[in-house]
Design an enzyme around this catalytic site. Structure first.
Site, PDB file in Angstrom:
ATOM      1  N   ASP A 123       0.847  -1.428   0.022  1.00 20.00           N
ATOM      2  CA  ASP A 123      -0.178   0.098   0.126  1.00 20.00           C
ATOM      3  C   ASP A 123       0.851   1.235   0.002  1.00 20.00           C
ATOM      4  O   ASP A 123       2.041   1.074   0.179  1.00 20.00           O
ATOM      5  CB  ASP A 123      -0.860   0.055   1.464  1.00 20.00           C
ATOM      6  CG  ASP A 123      -1.921  -0.925   1.215  1.00 20.00           C
ATOM      7  OD1 ASP A 123      -2.332  -1.302  -0.135  1.00 20.00           O
ATOM      8  OD2 ASP A 123      -2.756  -0.983   2.141  1.00 20.00           O
ATOM      9  N   LYS A 174      -4.059   3.107  -2.465  1.00 17.56           N
ATOM     10  CA  LYS A 174      -5.387   3.361  -2.291  1.00 17.56           C
ATOM     11  C   LYS A 174      -5.616   4.887  -2.126  1.00 17.56           C
ATOM     12  O   LYS A 174      -4.882   5.295  -1.284  1.00 17.56           O
ATOM     13  CB  LYS A 174      -6.435   2.630  -1.054  1.00 17.56           C
ATOM     14  CG  LYS A 174      -6.303   1.297  -1.691  1.00 17.56           C
ATOM     15  CD  LYS A 174      -7.263   0.438  -0.830  1.00 17.56           C
ATOM     16  CE  LYS A 174      -6.421  -0.156   0.306  1.00 17.56           C
ATOM     17  NZ  LYS A 174      -6.981  -0.653   1.394  1.00 17.56           N
ATOM     18  N   MET A 212      -6.918   8.945  10.091  1.00 17.50           N
ATOM     19  CA  MET A 212      -7.453   9.527   8.837  1.00 17.50           C
ATOM     20  C   MET A 212      -8.419  10.711   9.107  1.00 17.50           C
ATOM     21  O   MET A 212      -9.318  10.961   8.344  1.00 17.50           O
ATOM     22  CB  MET A 212      -8.102   8.601   8.142  1.00 17.50           C
ATOM     23  CG  MET A 212      -7.427   7.389   7.424  1.00 17.50           C
ATOM     24  SD  MET A 212      -8.433   6.150   6.871  1.00 17.50           S
ATOM     25  CE  MET A 212      -8.781   5.185   8.300  1.00 17.50           C
TER      26      MET A 212
HETATM   27  N1  SAH Z   1      -3.275   0.011   9.520  1.00 19.48           N
HETATM   28  C1  SAH Z   1      -2.778   1.323   9.718  1.00 19.48           C
HETATM   29  C2  SAH Z   1      -3.622   2.549   9.493  1.00 19.48           C
HETATM   30  C3  SAH Z   1      -4.210   2.590   8.180  1.00 19.48           C
HETATM   31  S1  SAH Z   1      -5.475   3.991   8.150  1.00 19.48           S
HETATM   32  C4  SAH Z   1      -2.248   1.364  11.042  1.00 19.48           C
HETATM   33  O1  SAH Z   1      -2.447   0.398  11.912  1.00 19.48           O
HETATM   34  O2  SAH Z   1      -1.614   2.113  11.543  1.00 19.48           O
HETATM   35  C5  SAH Z   1      -4.355   5.238   7.590  1.00 19.48           C
HETATM   36  C6  SAH Z   1      -3.994   6.634   8.667  1.00 19.48           C
HETATM   37  O3  SAH Z   1      -3.069   5.840   9.658  1.00 19.48           O
HETATM   38  C7  SAH Z   1      -3.329   7.626   8.330  1.00 19.48           C
HETATM   39  O4  SAH Z   1      -4.409   8.304   7.472  1.00 19.48           O
HETATM   40  C8  SAH Z   1      -2.921   8.072   9.442  1.00 19.48           C
HETATM   41  O5  SAH Z   1      -4.041   8.650  10.358  1.00 19.48           O
HETATM   42  C9  SAH Z   1      -2.532   7.123  10.451  1.00 19.48           C
HETATM   43  N2  SAH Z   1      -1.060   6.771  10.019  1.00 19.48           N
HETATM   44  C10 SAH Z   1      -0.282   5.601   9.560  1.00 19.48           C
HETATM   45  N3  SAH Z   1       1.022   5.871   9.554  1.00 19.48           N
HETATM   46  C11 SAH Z   1       1.132   7.044  10.027  1.00 19.48           C
HETATM   47  C12 SAH Z   1       2.554   7.851  10.349  1.00 19.48           C
HETATM   48  N4  SAH Z   1       3.659   7.240   9.995  1.00 19.48           N
HETATM   49  N5  SAH Z   1       2.234   9.075  10.843  1.00 19.48           N
HETATM   50  C13 SAH Z   1       1.369   9.416  10.962  1.00 19.48           C
HETATM   51  N6  SAH Z   1      -0.072   8.785  10.903  1.00 19.48           N
HETATM   52  C14 SAH Z   1       0.023   7.859  10.184  1.00 19.48           C
END
Ligand code: SAH
Length: 260
Positions: A43, A65, A178
């Site tokens: 992704d 996505k 998000m």
């Molecule tokens: N499965 C992922 C989340 C997917 S949804 C998890 O467990 O982390 C995607 C959201 O995750 C982004 O919009 C943001 O809010 C957050 N996110 C993921 N990685 C990030 C990062 N390195 N820094 C800040 N926000 C992050």
């Protein structure tokens, strides 16, 4: 071996969490699978540093996505995983953070299960855990928060449709995945539902990566501050008294400065 395992002639899908960005936050199991996989389907949240662990001979398929394109693309991704496994391939489906937290991992596995494809899941460091650590914001603390909620701020019809009364309770931390595009609405709704306008809030861009930016403020001034700072996705929002600890505990920027 079950029928499902034999049905796809040795093909298997490993749903693997890639963590928030810093490659050293990968699990040992994730690294081993990245090195052994024949195909990687990844992704947009998966960092370049993580992809460096992928075997040079593996086929790499980008399944990034974009917002509002989910429905069709998700079906295509599901079909792709089933097809690759039926060809007998060892497939790593690599997702940012943890695959079972706002990652649609469950949906992908349901499609595999329905098709009789064998699968395995490897957890990852979810953004709430990883990003909060790198921002120096403990999500719970005996003086400030005994509860922590993970919610998605993804917009439906232009507004964040959240259970506001549960989000404004005292002694808790709210982590919003998000939530960047809905930030203004989220801050406004929380105040309308009884949260203090000066409740601390942090928005962290690129948590755990060298480009990490932490912006702090209050519910009343945060939308403006984030706009001024020009933050871009991915951003994680943390709301609650624990955010006050950032000033004292922000170790990551400090470590970068020391190393530079
Ligand atoms: N499965 C992922 C989340 C997917 S949804 C998890 O467990 O982390 C995607 C959201 O995750 C982004 O919009 C943001 O809010 C957050 N996110 C993921 N990685 C990030 C990062 N390195 N820094 C800040 N926000 C992050």
């Amino acid at each position: 071996m079950t029928q499902a395992h034999t049905a796809c002639a040795g093909g298997r899908v490993y749903l693997v969490g890639a963590g928030p960005g810093e490659p050293e936050l990968l699990t040992l199991r994730a690294v081993r699978l990245l090195q052994q996989a024949e195909v990687i389907v990844y992704d947009n949240l998966v960092s370049d540093g993580v992809l460096e662990f992928v075997s040079p001979t593996a086929e790499r398929i980008y399944a990034g996505k974009r917002r509002n394109e989910h429905t069709l693309r998700q079906a295509q991704i599901n079909a792709l995983l089933v097809k690759l496994a039926r060809e007998g391939k060892q497939v790593v489906r690599l997702k940012g953070g943890d695959p079972f937290i706002f990652g649609r991992g469950g949906e992908e596995l349901q499609a595999l299960a329905a098709a009789g494809v064998a699968f395995e899941v490897v957890p990852g460091v979810t953004a709430a855990a990883g990003v909060a650590c790198y921002a120096g914001i403990p999500l719970t603390h005996r003086d400030y928060a005994q509860r922590c909620l993970f919610v998605t701020g993804h917009l439906k019809d232009g507004t964040a449709d959240l259970d506001w009364p549960s989000l404004v309770r005292a002694n808790q931390t709210v982590v919003i995945y998000m939530g960047l595009s809905g930030l203004h609405d989220i801050c406004r709704q929380m105040v309308l539902h009884g949260a203090a306008p000066d409740l601390p809030i942090a928005v962290v861009q690129d948590g755990s990566m060298p480009t990490q930016v932490v912006v702090t403020g209050t519910l009343s001034n945060m939308a403006e501050r984030v706009a001024q700072a020009g933050l871009k996705s991915p951003c994680l929002t943390i709301i609650g008294e624990v955010v006050k600890l950032h000033q004292e505990l922000a170790w990551y920027a400090l470590a970068n400065a020391t190393l530079a």
